[in-house]
Design a protein around this motif. Sequence first.
Motif, short mmCIF file in Angstrom:
data_model
loop_
_atom_site.label_atom_id
_atom_site.label_comp_id
_atom_site.label_asym_id
_atom_site.label_seq_id
_atom_site.Cartn_x
_atom_site.Cartn_y
_atom_site.Cartn_z
N LEU A 1 42.77 50.04 23.30
CA LEU A 1 41.81 49.51 24.27
C LEU A 1 42.20 48.08 24.67
O LEU A 1 42.04 47.68 25.83
N GLN A 2 42.73 47.34 23.73
CA GLN A 2 43.25 46.00 24.03
C GLN A 2 44.38 46.11 25.06
O GLN A 2 44.46 45.33 26.02
N ALA A 3 45.26 47.11 24.90
CA ALA A 3 46.36 47.31 25.85
C ALA A 3 45.83 47.68 27.23
O ALA A 3 46.36 47.23 28.25
N ALA A 4 44.78 48.51 27.27
CA ALA A 4 44.18 48.87 28.55
C ALA A 4 43.59 47.65 29.23
O ALA A 4 43.74 47.45 30.45
N ALA A 5 42.91 46.80 28.46
CA ALA A 5 42.33 45.57 29.01
C ALA A 5 43.43 44.64 29.53
O ALA A 5 43.29 44.04 30.60
N GLU A 6 44.52 44.53 28.79
CA GLU A 6 45.64 43.71 29.24
C GLU A 6 46.25 44.27 30.53
O GLU A 6 46.60 43.50 31.44
N ALA A 7 46.37 45.59 30.60
CA ALA A 7 46.91 46.20 31.82
C ALA A 7 46.00 45.93 33.02
O ALA A 7 46.48 45.65 34.13
N ALA A 8 44.69 46.00 32.80
CA ALA A 8 43.75 45.73 33.89
C ALA A 8 43.88 44.28 34.37
O ALA A 8 43.88 44.01 35.58
N VAL A 9 43.99 43.35 33.43
CA VAL A 9 44.16 41.94 33.80
C VAL A 9 45.47 41.75 34.56
O VAL A 9 45.52 41.06 35.59
N MET A 10 46.54 42.37 34.09
CA MET A 10 47.83 42.27 34.76
C MET A 10 47.74 42.74 36.20
O MET A 10 48.23 42.08 37.13
N LEU A 11 47.09 43.87 36.43
CA LEU A 11 46.97 44.43 37.77
C LEU A 11 46.12 43.55 38.68
O LEU A 11 46.49 43.27 39.83
N MET A 12 44.97 43.12 38.18
CA MET A 12 44.07 42.30 39.00
C MET A 12 44.73 40.98 39.38
O MET A 12 44.63 40.52 40.53
N GLU A 13 45.40 40.35 38.43
CA GLU A 13 46.05 39.06 38.70
C GLU A 13 47.24 39.24 39.64
O GLU A 13 47.45 38.42 40.55
N ALA A 14 48.04 40.28 39.43
CA ALA A 14 49.22 40.49 40.26
C ALA A 14 48.85 40.84 41.69
O ALA A 14 49.58 40.48 42.64
N MET A 15 47.73 41.53 41.88
CA MET A 15 47.30 41.93 43.22
C MET A 15 46.66 40.79 44.00
O MET A 15 46.50 40.87 45.21
N ASP A 16 46.32 39.70 43.32
CA ASP A 16 45.66 38.58 43.98
C ASP A 16 46.55 38.01 45.08
O ASP A 16 47.72 37.69 44.85
N GLY A 17 46.02 37.91 46.29
CA GLY A 17 46.76 37.36 47.41
C GLY A 17 47.61 38.36 48.17
O GLY A 17 48.32 37.99 49.11
N LEU A 18 47.56 39.64 47.80
CA LEU A 18 48.38 40.66 48.45
C LEU A 18 47.53 41.68 49.23
O LEU A 18 47.96 42.81 49.45
N SER A 19 46.36 41.27 49.65
CA SER A 19 45.42 42.21 50.28
C SER A 19 45.90 42.74 51.63
O SER A 19 45.44 43.78 52.09
N LYS A 20 46.82 42.04 52.28
CA LYS A 20 47.32 42.52 53.57
C LYS A 20 48.26 43.72 53.39
O LYS A 20 48.39 44.53 54.30
N ARG A 21 48.89 43.80 52.24
CA ARG A 21 49.83 44.90 52.00
C ARG A 21 49.25 45.99 51.12
O ARG A 21 49.71 47.13 51.16
N PHE A 22 48.25 45.65 50.30
CA PHE A 22 47.72 46.61 49.33
C PHE A 22 46.20 46.67 49.39
O PHE A 22 45.53 45.64 49.43
N GLU A 23 45.68 47.89 49.42
CA GLU A 23 44.26 48.14 49.20
C GLU A 23 44.15 48.89 47.87
O GLU A 23 44.87 49.85 47.65
N TRP A 24 43.26 48.45 47.02
CA TRP A 24 43.18 49.09 45.72
C TRP A 24 41.76 49.08 45.18
O TRP A 24 40.93 48.29 45.60
N CYS A 25 41.52 50.02 44.30
CA CYS A 25 40.27 50.03 43.55
C CYS A 25 40.58 50.37 42.11
O CYS A 25 41.67 50.90 41.81
N LEU A 26 39.66 50.06 41.23
CA LEU A 26 39.87 50.30 39.81
C LEU A 26 38.66 51.04 39.27
O LEU A 26 37.52 50.59 39.43
N VAL A 27 38.92 52.20 38.68
CA VAL A 27 37.84 53.05 38.16
C VAL A 27 38.17 53.48 36.74
O VAL A 27 39.32 53.39 36.28
N GLY A 28 37.16 53.93 36.05
CA GLY A 28 37.35 54.46 34.71
C GLY A 28 36.80 55.87 34.60
O GLY A 28 36.11 56.36 35.50
#
Length: 329
Positions: A149-176
């Motif tokens: 679960l720690q790894a899942a949380a780290e992956a979620a943080v990685m994705l959210m941070e990496a996607m920051d500022g790229l909204s013109k090229r990427f549309e994304w959502c995160l679900v569980g």
Amino acid sequence: GGPYRMDKGHEVHQISDEAKENISKEAKAAARKMGQEALAKRLKDIDMGGGDFAFYRELHGAVEKEIHALRGVLRRVDAAAKERVWLKGTEGELDDNRLVDARAGEAAVFRRRADQRDTPHVQIKPKRLVFLFDCSASMVRFNGVDGRLQAAAEAAVMLMEAMDGLSKRFEWCLVGHSGDSPQHMLVPFGTELRHEMDRLKVVQRLWAHSEYCGSGDNTLQGLEKASQLLAARAVSHGPADQQLVIAFSDANMDRYGISSDALERALKSGRDVHQSVFFIASSNGEAERITQRVSPGHAYTVLDMKHMPTMIKTVFTHSLQRAVRTASL
């Protein structure tokens, strides 16, 4: 199992299916209701609370290098569809704008559609992604054993941070998904996570669903719902350059009778959607076995977060290759 399960790092024991059958329906219903009430209270507390910033900074620090690596991958990923332009020449259809030149004997009065060669990486439409996280009970139950679960949380943080500022090229959502539901919406399409607090709350909700949900697995149904999210977004906002579902799972599937064949069918169910699953934990080699049985490009075992950016790049590459093959049919 059951609600209020806590990760204390002790050895984990699961009751057998036979023992589960001996639990009355009334007891199961009461446990599920108790869990749902506790979850609702926890989610309300998350919305109102100040948050544990030390926890978020711990997660961020664990994947800081991976955030930068993934951001680089996302910025360099190619467009699936090249811009189509009219090329003038002596082949193709007659250009209506050059009828006078044709009567005067000019040969190069035809035009044809082709890819624009001088700008091969122009991305006209956004790439659209659904990140699907396993929030089932086993994620928190075995977190003390292997940190899944720690790894899942780290992956979620990685994705959210990496996607920051790229909204013109990427549309994304995160679900569980969990034993309670095939879809827990954590970050809807178009949501801007402007502050650390916003991203922290996403991680806290992901963790809470795993902590309070009932037993069960909705991986296959979660993949189906994720494809439906992409289809609905296409209707409301137009087509995408690429459509991908990237799932994160602990591979706890044998226990719930989910075969590799059933998983592969779910991963390949969408014609215009490329679906992949990353196994971030493995009990007794289960993740590795499933990965070997599922067709290449759809299942990966990634037990070390430092490999995640490269694997996500691989998913984009497989999706692009699939788009090219589909377009040539």
